[in-house]
Design a protein around this motif. Structure first.
Motif, PDB file in Angstrom:
ATOM      1  N   GLY A 118      -6.469   5.968 -10.172  1.00  0.00           N
ATOM      2  CA  GLY A 118      -5.785   6.113  -8.807  1.00  0.00           C
ATOM      3  C   GLY A 118      -5.528   7.688  -8.743  1.00  0.00           C
ATOM      4  O   GLY A 118      -6.280   8.390  -9.371  1.00  0.00           O
ATOM      5  N   THR A 119      -4.584   7.925  -8.005  1.00  0.00           N
ATOM      6  CA  THR A 119      -4.266   9.353  -7.510  1.00  0.00           C
ATOM      7  C   THR A 119      -2.990   9.491  -8.016  1.00  0.00           C
ATOM      8  O   THR A 119      -2.099   8.799  -8.352  1.00  0.00           O
ATOM      9  CB  THR A 119      -4.267   9.454  -6.209  1.00  0.00           C
ATOM     10  OG1 THR A 119      -3.464   8.577  -5.451  1.00  0.00           O
ATOM     11  CG2 THR A 119      -5.601   9.324  -5.410  1.00  0.00           C
ATOM     12  N   LYS A 170      -5.679  -5.193  -5.855  1.00  0.00           N
ATOM     13  CA  LYS A 170      -6.594  -4.050  -5.812  1.00  0.00           C
ATOM     14  C   LYS A 170      -7.746  -4.737  -5.172  1.00  0.00           C
ATOM     15  O   LYS A 170      -8.316  -5.501  -5.838  1.00  0.00           O
ATOM     16  CB  LYS A 170      -6.664  -3.476  -7.182  1.00  0.00           C
ATOM     17  CG  LYS A 170      -5.720  -2.900  -7.503  1.00  0.00           C
ATOM     18  CD  LYS A 170      -5.719  -2.228  -9.182  1.00  0.00           C
ATOM     19  CE  LYS A 170      -4.406  -1.929  -9.834  1.00  0.00           C
ATOM     20  NZ  LYS A 170      -3.568  -1.029  -8.656  1.00  0.00           N
ATOM     21  N   THR A 175      -5.174  -1.134  -1.855  1.00  0.00           N
ATOM     22  CA  THR A 175      -4.395  -1.381  -2.738  1.00  0.00           C
ATOM     23  C   THR A 175      -3.038  -1.628  -2.159  1.00  0.00           C
ATOM     24  O   THR A 175      -2.386  -0.853  -1.455  1.00  0.00           O
ATOM     25  CB  THR A 175      -4.232  -0.307  -4.076  1.00  0.00           C
ATOM     26  OG1 THR A 175      -5.590  -0.299  -4.545  1.00  0.00           O
ATOM     27  CG2 THR A 175      -3.358  -0.697  -4.908  1.00  0.00           C
ATOM     28  N   SER A 176      -2.543  -2.775  -2.572  1.00  0.00           N
ATOM     29  CA  SER A 176      -1.036  -3.128  -1.798  1.00  0.00           C
ATOM     30  C   SER A 176      -0.168  -3.592  -3.193  1.00  0.00           C
ATOM     31  O   SER A 176      -0.677  -4.057  -4.139  1.00  0.00           O
ATOM     32  CB  SER A 176      -1.294  -4.132  -0.773  1.00  0.00           C
ATOM     33  OG  SER A 176      -1.913  -5.274  -1.448  1.00  0.00           O
ATOM     34  N   HIS A 191       6.850   0.451  -1.651  1.00  0.00           N
ATOM     35  CA  HIS A 191       5.502   0.985  -2.045  1.00  0.00           C
ATOM     36  C   HIS A 191       4.696   1.066  -0.943  1.00  0.00           C
ATOM     37  O   HIS A 191       4.269  -0.135  -0.236  1.00  0.00           O
ATOM     38  CB  HIS A 191       4.866   0.226  -3.316  1.00  0.00           C
ATOM     39  CG  HIS A 191       5.490   0.302  -4.632  1.00  0.00           C
ATOM     40  ND1 HIS A 191       6.819  -0.200  -4.941  1.00  0.00           N
ATOM     41  CD2 HIS A 191       5.098   1.360  -5.494  1.00  0.00           C
ATOM     42  CE1 HIS A 191       6.846   0.165  -6.212  1.00  0.00           C
ATOM     43  NE2 HIS A 191       6.111   1.146  -6.482  1.00  0.00           N
ATOM     44  N   ARG A 193       1.167   1.259   1.090  1.00  0.00           N
ATOM     45  CA  ARG A 193      -0.244   0.662   0.993  1.00  0.00           C
ATOM     46  C   ARG A 193      -1.025   1.756   0.856  1.00  0.00           C
ATOM     47  O   ARG A 193      -0.733   2.838   1.381  1.00  0.00           O
ATOM     48  CB  ARG A 193      -0.696  -0.082   2.340  1.00  0.00           C
ATOM     49  CG  ARG A 193      -0.072  -1.485   2.158  1.00  0.00           C
ATOM     50  CD  ARG A 193      -0.723  -1.964   3.824  1.00  0.00           C
ATOM     51  NE  ARG A 193      -2.006  -2.006   3.808  1.00  0.00           N
ATOM     52  CZ  ARG A 193      -2.900  -3.082   3.056  1.00  0.00           C
ATOM     53  NH1 ARG A 193      -2.209  -4.193   2.678  1.00  0.00           N
ATOM     54  NH2 ARG A 193      -3.926  -3.291   3.251  1.00  0.00           N
ATOM     55  N   ASP A 194      -2.217   1.843   0.120  1.00  0.00           N
ATOM     56  CA  ASP A 194      -3.230   2.897   0.012  1.00  0.00           C
ATOM     57  C   ASP A 194      -4.261   2.132   0.545  1.00  0.00           C
ATOM     58  O   ASP A 194      -5.069   1.367  -0.141  1.00  0.00           O
ATOM     59  CB  ASP A 194      -3.293   3.036  -1.719  1.00  0.00           C
ATOM     60  CG  ASP A 194      -4.279   4.065  -1.780  1.00  0.00           C
ATOM     61  OD1 ASP A 194      -4.628   4.799  -0.692  1.00  0.00           O
ATOM     62  OD2 ASP A 194      -4.705   4.360  -2.876  1.00  0.00           O
ATOM     63  N   ASP A 195      -4.659   2.471   1.632  1.00  0.00           N
ATOM     64  CA  ASP A 195      -5.940   2.311   2.375  1.00  0.00           C
ATOM     65  C   ASP A 195      -6.891   3.292   2.172  1.00  0.00           C
ATOM     66  O   ASP A 195      -7.217   4.068   3.049  1.00  0.00           O
ATOM     67  CB  ASP A 195      -5.877   1.899   3.977  1.00  0.00           C
ATOM     68  CG  ASP A 195      -4.772   0.709   4.185  1.00  0.00           C
ATOM     69  OD1 ASP A 195      -5.167  -0.368   3.636  1.00  0.00           O
ATOM     70  OD2 ASP A 195      -3.867   0.922   4.944  1.00  0.00           O
ATOM     71  N   HIS A 196      -7.572   3.238   1.128  1.00  0.00           N
ATOM     72  CA  HIS A 196      -8.562   4.148   0.459  1.00  0.00           C
ATOM     73  C   HIS A 196      -9.813   4.114   1.213  1.00  0.00           C
ATOM     74  O   HIS A 196     -10.635   5.255   1.228  1.00  0.00           O
ATOM     75  CB  HIS A 196      -8.594   4.567  -1.085  1.00  0.00           C
ATOM     76  CG  HIS A 196      -8.689   3.090  -1.575  1.00  0.00           C
ATOM     77  ND1 HIS A 196     -10.340   2.472  -1.555  1.00  0.00           N
ATOM     78  CD2 HIS A 196      -8.109   2.311  -2.400  1.00  0.00           C
ATOM     79  CE1 HIS A 196     -10.184   1.537  -2.225  1.00  0.00           C
ATOM     80  NE2 HIS A 196      -8.847   0.940  -2.927  1.00  0.00           N
TER      81      HIS A 196
END
Length: 476
Positions: A118-119, A170, A175-176, A191, A193-196
């Motif tokens: 992840g980041t 994931k 990733t949610s 948190h 969402r991470d729409d990568h």
């Protein structure tokens, strides 16, 4: 039909729940907390306050013997002679020296462990890497590409209102984070969402002995558990025998059950159906009277021989030398004999290095993608550098490495790697070699030959050949 995120979440959790009992069982065998097998329930009830289970933890020995030989030393690009310093910096920043060891261990015990990439909010140049237990995480593979297509991680937290269940889903492009409210999973508002949109799940699997139809791997304990159960049973029986038979046994004739009472007149368990401290029989006291006789104590050697045989079977199945299991001989083994006995164990460890090395290389490709913002085609040929899985003596390693270097077969850096130095140590040596060569060159240029002879010598391959003296010119 394409699943929604909520459907993916419930599907993965349901699959994970099915595997948890077996995973917990395998974990208990490594921890030595497994229940006793092969013993009648009546006997366990009779002895529960007298004799405890004797655990011979061969499963832990089998796993640790392999895990101790799985040490990552660095990562190398195909055109670079040394390990990549940036990848090693990221590895160290994530405490992967410790986490990788834990991942290898859980993989050997429970068949797999998971690596999540992840980041970091505070450092965009240092991606985050964590290793997760299969007790907390589950991943599903794409049947066509055999890559992870979805994964879930679960955990619980205590709150003023009670325990709260959390989950992280994931998928390939997002990733949610979720939490359970009143029995229903809803997205966690705390948190984002991470729409990568990376097209890949940021999860890799450290699988132990994966197969084509079993990509999640197999526990290293699968073949050892039945033998371990048998050994624990035999060892426990030996302690029971030590309690009841290793001391002289008595038989009483002409006594009734009412004769066996304690100081308060209460009956005691003198007529145990399975194991008793005294055998007694009731006869006609007027004719035969009462009598007590004593047998000789029993030998426990039969238990010892059984345990030795079970240890031999474990050594054969696991590839461990017999002396790992305490099977000693009258004549101590020579150094060559010890190395020969460890051949199968070393080869098994090297196989684990190859499989786990592929996982760590895929992890680093995703690390570079997060750091650079694009896929690095050269990372497809990354190589994991492992410490030697064998255990030769230092003198033997040094002798072989120096001879190969002197013969021109391998360069100096490879020689130092063969000697077991870490990449950081080799880097410091090369810096010192370069400084020594510069100092020597400066002395040569200044004509300080005496200081050159007294000072440190550069490596042999860095010494310049002596200039040939000019031939004398004939005088006519």
């Amino acid at each position: 039909m394409e699943r929604t995120e909520e459907q993916w979440l419930t599907h993965l959790i349901r699959c994970h729940d099915k595997e948890l009992p077996e995973l917990r069982k395998l974990n208990s065998y490594y921890e030595g907390t497994q229940p006793l097998s092969y013993m009648a329930p009546e006997l366990q009830q009779e002895l529960q306050e007298t004799v405890r289970q004797v655990v011979i933890n061969w499963p832990r020995l089998v796993v640790d013997s392999i895990e101790e030989r799985l040490d990552v030393e660095g990562f190398r690009f195909p055109d670079e002679p040394s390990a990549d310093e940036e990848l090693w910096r990221i590895w160290q920043a994530n405490d992967m020296d410790e986490q990788s060891q834990q991942g290898h261990l859980d993989g050997l015990v429970m068949g797999r462990a998971y690596v999540v990439i992840g980041t970091r909010a505070d450092d965009a140049k240092t991606p985050l890497i964590t290793v997760e237990s299969p007790l907390d995480m589950y991943a599903e593979f794409d049947p066509q590409t055999r890559k992870v297509r979805a994964a879930v991680k679960r955990w619980s937290e205590e709150s003023p209102d009670g325990k709260v269940d959390h989950a992280s889903l994931k998928l390939e492009n997002a990733t949610s984070w979720w939490l359970k409210e009143k029995g229903v999973w809803v997205e966690d508002p705390e948190h984002a969402r991470d729409d990568h949109e990376l097209g890949e799940v940021m999860v890799e699997v450290l699988a132990n002995r994966p197969r084509l139809k079993c990509p999640n791997g197999v526990s290293e304990l699968a073949d050892v558990i039945p033998l371990s159960d048998a050994a624990c049973k035999i060892a426990t029986d030996m302690m029971v025998s030590a309690e009841y038979h290793a001391t002289p046994r008595r038989v009483a004739f002409g006594f009734g059950e009412e004769d066996f009472v304690d100081a308060n007149g209460r009956k005691v368990s003198a007529f145990s159906r399975i194991i008793g401290r005294m055998w007694a029989t009731e006869k006609n006291r007027k004719e035969d009277g009462a009598d007590v006789i004593q047998f000789n104590e029993a030998s426990l050697s039969n238990f010892h021989e059984t345990l030795k045989q079970l240890a031999t079977l474990v050594a054969s199945i696991s590839g461990m030398p017999p002396y790992f299991l305490g099977h000693a001989t009258d004549n101590p083994a020579s150094a060559d004999g010890i190395r020969s006995a460890e051949t199968r164990l070393v080869k098994r460890s090297e196989r684990r290095q190859r499989g786990n090395g592929g996982t760590w290389e895929r992890v680093n490709r995703k690390v570079l993608r997060i750091r650079d913002g694009e896929w690095n085609p050269e990372a497809r040929a990354l190589e994991t550098i492992w410490r030697d899985a064998s255990t030769p003596t230092i003198a033997q390693v040094a002798d072989a490495a120096v001879k190969k270097h002197q013969a021109g077969i391998v360069p100096l850096r490879q020689t130092r790697e063969d000697l077991g130095y870490t990449q950081a140590q080799i880097h410091r040596m090369e810096e010192q070699d370069e400084q020594t060569a510069q100092d020597a060159m400066q002395r040569i240029m200044s004509g300080d030959l005496a200081a050159l002879e007294a000072g440190p010598k550069p490596p042999a391959e860095l010494i310049l050949p002596e200039a040939a003296a000019p031939e004398p010119v004939p005088v006519s």
